[in-house]
Design an enzyme around this catalytic site. Structure first.
Site, PDB file in Angstrom:
ATOM      1  N   TYR A 268       1.430  -1.428  -0.401  1.00  0.00           N
ATOM      2  CA  TYR A 268       0.065   0.087   0.243  1.00  0.00           C
ATOM      3  C   TYR A 268       0.899   0.960   0.454  1.00  0.00           C
ATOM      4  O   TYR A 268       2.103   1.334   0.945  1.00  0.00           O
ATOM      5  CB  TYR A 268      -0.607   0.015   0.891  1.00  0.00           C
ATOM      6  CG  TYR A 268      -2.036   1.423   1.202  1.00  0.00           C
ATOM      7  CD1 TYR A 268      -2.663   1.220   0.971  1.00  0.00           C
ATOM      8  CD2 TYR A 268      -1.734   2.300   2.668  1.00  0.00           C
ATOM      9  CE1 TYR A 268      -3.396   2.776   0.081  1.00  0.00           C
ATOM     10  CE2 TYR A 268      -2.424   3.294   2.449  1.00  0.00           C
ATOM     11  CZ  TYR A 268      -3.803   3.274   1.521  1.00  0.00           C
ATOM     12  OH  TYR A 268      -4.509   4.388   1.816  1.00  0.00           O
TER      13      TYR A 268
ATOM     14  N   ASP B 285       9.364   3.136   0.360  1.00  0.00           N
ATOM     15  CA  ASP B 285       8.572   3.261   0.877  1.00  0.00           C
ATOM     16  C   ASP B 285       8.262   3.531   2.210  1.00  0.00           C
ATOM     17  O   ASP B 285       7.772   2.167   2.494  1.00  0.00           O
ATOM     18  CB  ASP B 285       6.912   3.347   0.164  1.00  0.00           C
ATOM     19  CG  ASP B 285       5.455   3.575   0.899  1.00  0.00           C
ATOM     20  OD1 ASP B 285       5.634   5.105   1.930  1.00  0.00           O
ATOM     21  OD2 ASP B 285       4.474   3.256   0.842  1.00  0.00           O
TER      22      ASP B 285
ATOM     23  N   LYS C  14       3.433   8.667   8.795  1.00  0.00           N
ATOM     24  CA  LYS C  14       3.465   7.668  10.421  1.00  0.00           C
ATOM     25  C   LYS C  14       4.570   8.655  11.507  1.00  0.00           C
ATOM     26  O   LYS C  14       3.842   9.568  12.401  1.00  0.00           O
ATOM     27  CB  LYS C  14       3.555   6.669  10.661  1.00  0.00           C
ATOM     28  CG  LYS C  14       1.970   6.582   9.600  1.00  0.00           C
ATOM     29  CD  LYS C  14       1.557   4.521   9.071  1.00  0.00           C
ATOM     30  CE  LYS C  14       0.656   4.815   8.139  1.00  0.00           C
ATOM     31  NZ  LYS C  14       1.228   4.028   6.824  1.00  0.00           N
TER      32      LYS C  14
END
Ligand SMILES: *Cc1c(COP(=O)(O)O)cnc(C)c1O
Length: 432
Positions: free
Chosen positions: A142, A237, A265
Site C-alpha cells: 500500500y 516507501d 506516520k
C-alpha cells in the site's frame, strides 16, 4: 450506557460509513468500532469507559506511546507562537537536518502532510527525473490512495494497470506495473518487457499492509541491482518502517540503499506529516529549484514539526528504545508461536523488528496471493475474543501489530494470556 454505539449511529448520518478512514469501521470483523476518548502510554480508553492495551498506536506513529509528555509539551509550546505561517521557519531546517543525519543516503528533505502525499510527490519526482513514465509496484503493498498507486495485480504479473477503486481512470493506472513481493523474477520480466520505460520500483521494505511480510534475503538488494542495471530509481516507501526498524529505517536495517525514501506516520509524532527525501541532485529537480512541481499550504507546519522533531530527537538519542521494542515483539512472537503449537491452530506468526502479525494460514506468508489465503473468519473470531479481553488490535487480518516504547513485558504477557483464553474458546467451538 453505550456511547460508542450512539456515536456510531450519529456518525453514519453525517460521515460516509461513520468514519474518516475505512478500516476504522470494523467491517472486516463484523463489529462496530469503539469510539476512542483518550489514550496514554500503551493504553487507549473508549467512550464507554473501557481500557485497552493498544497495539495500533494510531497505525504506527505513536512509537513512544500515546500522549508522550515530551512530545505534547513541544506541541503546546509551539502552538503559543502561532499555528501556521505558510513561511519558512527554523524548525523546518532543524527537522530536515535531523532527518539527513538519521537516515543514510538522504541529503535533502521536502516535508508534506501525509504518507499519500509523500508517495504521490516522490513518484512524480521519479518520473520527472528519469523522463520515464512507468512505475513498478508490488501487489499487496500500500502506498496511499493517489490514483496511480491504487492498482492491484490483475490476472497476472504482466497485467498492467487494473485500478482497484472506482473513480480511478484506467489511464491513470496504465503506467503502474505490478510484480509479486519476494519474487525478483517477476520484476525482471517487467523490466525485460518495458526496457527503458520504467522510472522507479516502489516497495515497502517490509510489507506491512498485507499483514507483516518481511523481505526474503536478497530481495531488496536484488531490486537495487535491477534498478542499477536499468537506470530506474529504487523508492523505499518507509511510511511504516521509517524510524521504526532502526533510527535510519530500512536502508540501515537491511543495508540496502534507496534513491528516494518516503516517510509518514512516525515522522509526525501523531500529527499529519509526511516527507520525501533523496540525494541533493534528485531533490533539486523539485520546484522551486527544478521543474517537478510540488507545493503545500500547510507543509512544514510549525506545530506538526514540533511534534515530529520532539519524537525523532528522542529516537535519535535513545537507541535502547529499538532494543526494547524489538525484544517485546520477539516475546510476543514467541508466545503466539507457542500458542499456535499448543492449540494446533492453522496459523503462522511473522515479525520484523517491532512489527508483528498472526496470519491464519499455515506455512507462513511471503506474498499477496498467500496472504489472501488467510482464513479471515478465524481472524474475526480471534479479534472479537481479544477485544473483549481489552486487547486493541487492528480490526483486520492484513494489518500489523505495532509495539511501542510504552509497552512492557507485563503488557505482552497479559496479551498472551488473552490469546490463550481466546484460542481455548475457539478450540472448544471446534474452529480448529
Ligand atoms: C499509511 C501508509 C501510506 C499512506 O499514508 P497516509 O498518511 O495514510 O496518507 C503510504 N505508504 C505506506 C507504506 C503506509 O503504510
Amino acid at each position: 450506557m453505550m456511547r460508542s454505539a450512539d456515536l456510531f449511529r450519529e456518525a453514519k448520518k453525517v460521515i460516509p460509513g461513520g468514519v474518516n478512514s475505512p478500516v476504522r469501521a470494523y467491517q472486516s470483523v463484523g463489529l462496530e468500532p469503539p469510539f476512542i476518548a483518550k489514550a496514554k502510554g500503551a493504553r487507549v480508553y473508549d467512550e464507554d469507559g473501557r481500557e485497552y492495551i493498544d497495539y495500533i498506536g494510531s497505525w504506527g506513529p505513536m512509537i513512544l506511546g500515546q500522549a508522550d509528555q515530551r512530545v505534547c509539551n513541544a506541541v503546546m509550546e509551539a502552538a503559543k507562537d502561532g499555528l501556521s505561517f505558510g513561511a519558512p521557519t527554523a524548525r523546518e531546517v532543524e527537522m530536515a537536518r535531523l532527518i539527513t543525519k538519521m537516515v543514510p543516503h538522504v541529503e535533502m528533505v521536502r516535508m508534506v502532510n501525509s504518507g499519500t502525499e509523500a508517495v504521490m510527490s516522490a513518484v512524480r519526482l521519479a518520473r520527472g527525473a528519469t523522463g520515464r513514465d512507468k512505475i513498478v509496484k508490488f501487489s499487496g503493498c500500500y502506498h496511499g490512495h493517489s490514483d496511480p498507486m491504487l492498482v492491484k495485480a490483475g490476472s497476472g504479473l504482466m497485467t498492467a494497470g487494473v485500478p482497484s477503486s472506482l473513480g480511478v481512470p484506467e489511464k491513470a493506472a496504465e503506467d503502474t506495473l505490478t510484480a509479486e513481493y519476494n519474487d525478483l523474477s517477476s520484476v525482471r520480466e517487467l523490466f525485460e518487457r518495458y526496457t527503458g520505460e520504467i522510472a522507479a520500483v516502489i516497495v515497502e521494505p517490509v510489507a506491512a499492509n498485507m499483514g507483516v511480510v518481511p523481505p526474503e534475503k536478497g530481495f531488496l538488494s536484488g531490486l537495487r541491482e535491477i534498478c542499477d542495471q536499468s537506470g530506474a530509481l529504487l523508492l523505499f516507501d518507509e511510511v511504516i518502517t521509517g524510524f521504526r526498524l532502526s533510527k535510519g529505517g530500512a536502508q540501515e536495517y537491511f543495508g540496502v540503499r534507496a534513491d528516494l525514501v518516503t516517510f509518514g506516520k512516525i515522522i509526525g509524532g501523531g500529527m499529519p506529516v509526511g516527507a520525501y527525501c533523496g540525494s541533493r541532485a534528485l531533490m533539486e529537480t523539485v520546484s522551486p529549484t527544478g521543474k517537478v512541481y510540488q507545493a503545500g499550504t500547510l507543509s512544514g507546519n510549525p506545530v506538526a514539526m514540533a511534534a515530529g522533531l520532539a519524537q525523532l530527537k528522542i529516537l535519535d538519542g535513545h537507541p535502547e528504545i529499538y532494543e526494547h521494542i524489538d525484544n517485546l515483539a520477539q516475546r510476543l512472537e514467541n508466545g503466539l508461536q507457542s500458542l499456535v503449537e499448543k492449540y494446533r491452530i492453522p496459523a503462522s506468526v511473522t515479525r520484523c523488528g517491532s512489527l508483528c502479525c498472526l496470519f491464519f494460514r499455515e506455512g507462513g506468508v511471503r506474498n499477496y496471493p498467500e496472504a489472501q489465503q488467510c482464513d479471515t473468519a478465524l481472524f474475526a473470531r480471534y479479534f472479537k475474543g481479544m477485544l473483549r479481553r481489552g486487547i486493541y488490535l487492528a480490526p483486520s487480518q492484513f494489518e500489523a501489530i505495532f509495539i511501542g516504547d510504552a509497552h512492557t513485558e507485563s503488557d505482552i504477557d497479559k496479551t498472551l494470556q488473552a490469546a490463550d483464553e481466546t484460542f481455548a474458546e475457539m478450540k472448544a467451538e471446534g474452529l480448529f
